[in-house]
Write an enzyme that holds these catalytic residues in place. Structure first.
Site, PDB file in Angstrom:
ATOM      1  N   HIS A 106      45.077  -4.613-111.061  1.00 45.93           N
ATOM      2  CA  HIS A 106      45.519  -4.361-109.691  1.00 45.93           C
ATOM      3  C   HIS A 106      46.307  -5.552-109.152  1.00 45.93           C
ATOM      4  O   HIS A 106      47.373  -5.378-108.544  1.00 45.93           O
ATOM      5  CB  HIS A 106      44.314  -4.090-108.791  1.00 45.93           C
ATOM      6  CG  HIS A 106      44.656  -3.963-107.344  1.00 45.93           C
ATOM      7  ND1 HIS A 106      45.062  -2.775-106.777  1.00 45.93           N
ATOM      8  CD2 HIS A 106      44.671  -4.876-106.343  1.00 45.93           C
ATOM      9  CE1 HIS A 106      45.303  -2.963-105.489  1.00 45.93           C
ATOM     10  NE2 HIS A 106      45.069  -4.237-105.204  1.00 45.93           N
ATOM     11  N   GLU A 107      45.790  -6.754-109.376  1.00 44.30           N
ATOM     12  CA  GLU A 107      46.507  -7.950-108.907  1.00 44.30           C
ATOM     13  C   GLU A 107      47.826  -8.117-109.667  1.00 44.30           C
ATOM     14  O   GLU A 107      48.820  -8.581-109.094  1.00 44.30           O
ATOM     15  CB  GLU A 107      45.631  -9.194-109.068  1.00 44.30           C
ATOM     16  CG  GLU A 107      44.331  -9.145-108.274  1.00 44.30           C
ATOM     17  CD  GLU A 107      44.542  -8.812-106.805  1.00 44.30           C
ATOM     18  OE1 GLU A 107      45.580  -9.186-106.242  1.00 44.30           O
ATOM     19  OE2 GLU A 107      43.660  -8.158-106.211  1.00 44.30           O
TER      20      GLU A 107
ATOM     21  N   HIS B  56      50.459  -6.259-107.927  1.00 48.54           N
ATOM     22  CA  HIS B  56      51.118  -6.990-106.839  1.00 48.54           C
ATOM     23  C   HIS B  56      52.196  -7.929-107.383  1.00 48.54           C
ATOM     24  O   HIS B  56      53.268  -8.064-106.789  1.00 48.54           O
ATOM     25  CB  HIS B  56      50.087  -7.801-106.057  1.00 48.54           C
ATOM     26  CG  HIS B  56      49.192  -6.969-105.193  1.00 48.54           C
ATOM     27  ND1 HIS B  56      49.676  -6.043-104.304  1.00 48.54           N
ATOM     28  CD2 HIS B  56      47.835  -6.929-105.077  1.00 48.54           C
ATOM     29  CE1 HIS B  56      48.666  -5.462-103.674  1.00 48.54           C
ATOM     30  NE2 HIS B  56      47.542  -5.980-104.141  1.00 48.54           N
TER      31      HIS B  56
ATOM     32  N   HIS C 128      56.194  -7.849-106.580  1.00 44.91           N
ATOM     33  CA  HIS C 128      56.985  -9.018-106.187  1.00 44.91           C
ATOM     34  C   HIS C 128      58.203  -9.181-107.089  1.00 44.91           C
ATOM     35  O   HIS C 128      59.323  -9.428-106.622  1.00 44.91           O
ATOM     36  CB  HIS C 128      56.106 -10.268-106.250  1.00 44.91           C
ATOM     37  CG  HIS C 128      56.733 -11.482-105.663  1.00 44.91           C
ATOM     38  ND1 HIS C 128      56.362 -12.766-106.004  1.00 44.91           N
ATOM     39  CD2 HIS C 128      57.739 -11.633-104.741  1.00 44.91           C
ATOM     40  CE1 HIS C 128      57.087 -13.635-105.329  1.00 44.91           C
ATOM     41  NE2 HIS C 128      57.928 -12.973-104.573  1.00 44.91           N
TER      42      HIS C 128
END
Length: 233
Positions: free
Chosen positions: A101-102, A105, A109
């Site tokens: 999940h991270e 991100h 980006h």
């Protein structure tokens, strides 16, 4: 007698608290359950994060350990993906899901995902707004002059920015989870039943953001009710 002095708008606060507590409890139970399910590949959260990032051609993001429980986050300013104690060395499907999940991100980006950029821009403004909103509102309610309406409107605007940040956060988090599930499946890192387990973990996590947003909206509604008469004078 107590009833007549009780602010009826507190019910909105209580509803928000109950929603957040229920979502947090659901998240903790789900994470704990799948923290006991070891992934077939035996990779730790750190190893999974590095593999996912590299599979997407991302080599300029550092993966670091951060203390705490479920304090995992991606820092876009420094391009650092930080994994908590429960994720860093764990080989569970829950840990790999959170790490993925991270990574979602980080991928947002790298690909210029607009909602993430908006959230990053709003973050400092929302933080300042949530801190200054209630002092402005209280001062506006205390004073009884032309300045009071200005203070109330500024307080409402400040709190509204914090609510807007919460709303913008929702698509960012949902999209990161969707990317994570796609990556875990497409790379073959997890089997389909394991991806299904991760989906349950990330869905439970998403509910905490939904609950936080609902609570913030209820707080804003309470503020509007409390200040409505004064602002209309």
């Amino acid at each position: 007698m107590f009833y007549y002095y009780m602010d009826p708008t507190y019910i909105l606060v209580l509803i928000g608290v109950v929603i957040c507590m229920a979502a947090s409890s659901k998240m903790n139970r789900t994470f704990q359950k799948y923290s006991r399910v070891r992934s077939h590949n035996g990779m730790t959260g750190r190893e999974a994060a590095e593999r996912i990032l590299h599979s997407q051609g991302i080599y300029d993001v550092r993966v670091e350990h951060v203390s705490g429980n479920l304090t995992d986050h991606y820092d876009p300013r420094n391009k650092v993906l930080r994994l908590s104690d429960a994720t860093w060395q764990s080989t569970s499907v829950a840990a790999i899901g959170v790490a993925a999940h991270e990574c979602g991100h980080a991928l947002q980006h790298a690909r210029g995902y607009v909602p993430l950029s908006i959230r990053s821009t709003l973050a400092p403004v929302a933080s300042f707004g949530s801190g200054i909103a209630w002092p402005l509102i209280i001062l506006g309610l205390i004073f009884n002059n032309n300045m009071s309406v200005t203070l109330l409107n500024l307080g409402i605007l400040a709190f509204s920015l914090a609510v807007l940040f919460q709303i913008v956060t929702l698509p960012v988090e949902f999209n990161a989870s969707r990317r994570a599930l796609n990556l875990l499946g497409s790379t073959g890192m997890l089997y389909e039943p394991e991806v299904s387990d991760v989906r349950k973990v990330l869905t439970a996590a998403a509910l905490t953001y939904v609950a936080g947003t609902a609570s913030a909206i209820l707080q804003l509604l309470r503020i509007l009710i409390l200040t409505g008469g004064r602002r209309n004078d």
